[in-house]
Design a protein around this motif. Structure first.
Motif, short mmCIF file in Angstrom:
data_model
loop_
_atom_site.label_atom_id
_atom_site.label_comp_id
_atom_site.label_asym_id
_atom_site.label_seq_id
_atom_site.Cartn_x
_atom_site.Cartn_y
_atom_site.Cartn_z
N GLU A 29 -13.40 2.38 -15.71
CA GLU A 29 -13.91 1.21 -16.42
C GLU A 29 -15.00 1.61 -17.39
O GLU A 29 -15.03 1.15 -18.53
CB GLU A 29 -14.43 0.17 -15.42
CG GLU A 29 -13.34 -0.51 -14.62
CD GLU A 29 -13.90 -1.45 -13.57
OE1 GLU A 29 -15.12 -1.67 -13.51
OE2 GLU A 29 -13.08 -1.97 -12.79
N LEU A 32 -13.41 3.48 -20.38
CA LEU A 32 -12.69 2.58 -21.28
C LEU A 32 -13.64 1.68 -22.07
O LEU A 32 -13.39 1.39 -23.24
CB LEU A 32 -11.69 1.74 -20.50
CG LEU A 32 -10.50 2.51 -19.93
CD1 LEU A 32 -9.67 1.62 -19.01
CD2 LEU A 32 -9.63 3.10 -21.03
N GLU A 33 -14.74 1.25 -21.45
CA GLU A 33 -15.73 0.42 -22.15
C GLU A 33 -16.34 1.16 -23.33
O GLU A 33 -16.80 0.54 -24.29
CB GLU A 33 -16.86 0.02 -21.20
CG GLU A 33 -16.50 -1.05 -20.22
CD GLU A 33 -17.59 -1.28 -19.18
OE1 GLU A 33 -18.68 -0.65 -19.28
OE2 GLU A 33 -17.37 -2.09 -18.27
N ASN A 34 -16.37 2.47 -23.26
CA ASN A 34 -17.00 3.27 -24.31
C ASN A 34 -16.02 3.83 -25.33
O ASN A 34 -16.38 4.69 -26.13
CB ASN A 34 -17.81 4.41 -23.67
CG ASN A 34 -19.06 3.90 -23.01
OD1 ASN A 34 -20.01 3.54 -23.69
ND2 ASN A 34 -19.05 3.80 -21.70
N PRO A 36 -13.86 2.56 -28.41
CA PRO A 36 -13.63 1.41 -29.29
C PRO A 36 -12.15 1.03 -29.43
O PRO A 36 -11.82 -0.15 -29.54
CB PRO A 36 -14.21 1.86 -30.63
CG PRO A 36 -15.16 2.96 -30.30
CD PRO A 36 -14.63 3.61 -29.07
N TYR A 38 -9.88 1.07 -27.25
CA TYR A 38 -9.46 0.28 -26.09
C TYR A 38 -9.87 -1.18 -26.27
O TYR A 38 -9.09 -2.09 -25.97
CB TYR A 38 -10.08 0.86 -24.81
CG TYR A 38 -9.72 0.08 -23.57
CD1 TYR A 38 -8.46 0.18 -23.01
CD2 TYR A 38 -10.65 -0.77 -22.98
CE1 TYR A 38 -8.12 -0.55 -21.87
CE2 TYR A 38 -10.32 -1.50 -21.85
CZ TYR A 38 -9.06 -1.38 -21.30
OH TYR A 38 -8.72 -2.10 -20.19
N GLU A 39 -11.08 -1.40 -26.74
CA GLU A 39 -11.55 -2.77 -26.96
C GLU A 39 -10.69 -3.46 -28.02
O GLU A 39 -10.31 -4.62 -27.88
CB GLU A 39 -13.02 -2.77 -27.39
CG GLU A 39 -13.62 -4.14 -27.55
CD GLU A 39 -13.63 -4.95 -26.26
OE1 GLU A 39 -13.47 -6.19 -26.35
OE2 GLU A 39 -13.78 -4.37 -25.18
N HIS A 40 -10.36 -2.74 -29.08
CA HIS A 40 -9.50 -3.28 -30.14
C HIS A 40 -8.11 -3.61 -29.59
O HIS A 40 -7.55 -4.67 -29.90
CB HIS A 40 -9.40 -2.28 -31.30
CG HIS A 40 -8.56 -2.74 -32.44
ND1 HIS A 40 -8.94 -3.77 -33.26
CD2 HIS A 40 -7.35 -2.33 -32.86
CE1 HIS A 40 -7.99 -3.97 -34.16
NE2 HIS A 40 -7.01 -3.11 -33.94
N ASN A 42 -7.36 -4.35 -26.50
CA ASN A 42 -7.49 -5.52 -25.64
C ASN A 42 -7.56 -6.81 -26.44
O ASN A 42 -6.99 -7.83 -26.05
CB ASN A 42 -8.73 -5.41 -24.75
CG ASN A 42 -8.41 -4.86 -23.39
OD1 ASN A 42 -7.26 -4.83 -22.98
ND2 ASN A 42 -9.43 -4.41 -22.70
N GLN A 43 -8.26 -6.77 -27.57
CA GLN A 43 -8.34 -7.95 -28.44
C GLN A 43 -6.96 -8.31 -28.98
O GLN A 43 -6.59 -9.49 -29.03
CB GLN A 43 -9.33 -7.72 -29.57
CG GLN A 43 -10.77 -7.70 -29.12
CD GLN A 43 -11.72 -7.28 -30.22
OE1 GLN A 43 -11.31 -6.89 -31.31
NE2 GLN A 43 -13.02 -7.34 -29.93
N GLU A 46 -4.93 -9.86 -26.17
CA GLU A 46 -5.39 -11.21 -25.88
C GLU A 46 -4.93 -12.20 -26.95
O GLU A 46 -4.48 -13.30 -26.63
CB GLU A 46 -6.92 -11.23 -25.77
CG GLU A 46 -7.46 -12.53 -25.25
CD GLU A 46 -8.97 -12.46 -25.03
OE1 GLU A 46 -9.63 -13.48 -25.31
OE2 GLU A 46 -9.47 -11.42 -24.58
#
Length: 171
Positions: A29, A32-34, A36, A38-40, A42-43, A46
């Motif tokens: 976790e 993955l939070e670190n 970028p 992965y965050e993109h 996820n967006q 979603e």
């Protein structure tokens, strides 16, 4: 005789400790939070999920409205008309279920999209962990985030920051 047995026991214990396995932990976790990308990803997932969900809900709502209209008109419809309306309602409900399965089913669009977007990131992390484990001689690397049976682990064996550095993301 006792000294010989004690000496053999000490040699045996020393041999076991010499062959002790090295362990390391990662926090998936945290890693993955670190990242970028992965965050993109996820967006994107979603956003697509919300869009698909609204499409499914729209068709389901249409089926519900058709059913309510049918309920209010049932007394004035002939048997043939009732059968036709019922078939239309069932077809609309089936269309909603099929669309839900297409988007959110086990082999659906969301699953495929997740594999396409997040799969390569997870593969990179796996390769980085594998490389670090091989270089440092770790026999086992455990994911702290998914290992619910770990109550406490020394932060000194956590190699999450090394994995991030290997991937080019320093923290």
């Amino acid at each position: 005789m006792r000294k010989t047995i004690l000496f053999m026991f000490l040699l045996f214990a020393a041999g076991i400790t010499a062959n002790a396995q090295k362990f390391a932990l990662i926090d998936m976790e945290y890693i993955l939070e670190n990242i970028p990308a992965y965050e993109h990803a996820n967006q994107q997932l979603e956003q697509s999920s919300k869009q698909w969900q609204s499409e499914v809900e729209k068709i389901a709502e249409e089926a519900k409205t058709m059913y309510k209209n049918y309920q209010s008109q049932i007394a004035s419809l002939s048997d043939v008309q009732r059968g036709k309306k019922e078939e239309e309602i069932v077809a609309k409900e089936k269309a909603a279920a099929d669309l839900r399965r297409k988007y959110f089913g086990p082999e659906g669009e969301l699953y495929k999209m997740r594999e396409d977007l997040i799969g390569p990131i997870q593969d990179e992390i796996y390769e980085a962990v594998k490389e670090i484990a091989t270089q440092s001689g770790y026999a086992v690397v455990v994911d702290r985030a998914s290992a619910s049976s770990i109550i406490f682990a020394s932060p000194s064996i956590d190699v999450s920051n090394e994995v991030l550095a290997k991937l080019g993301f320093s923290n």
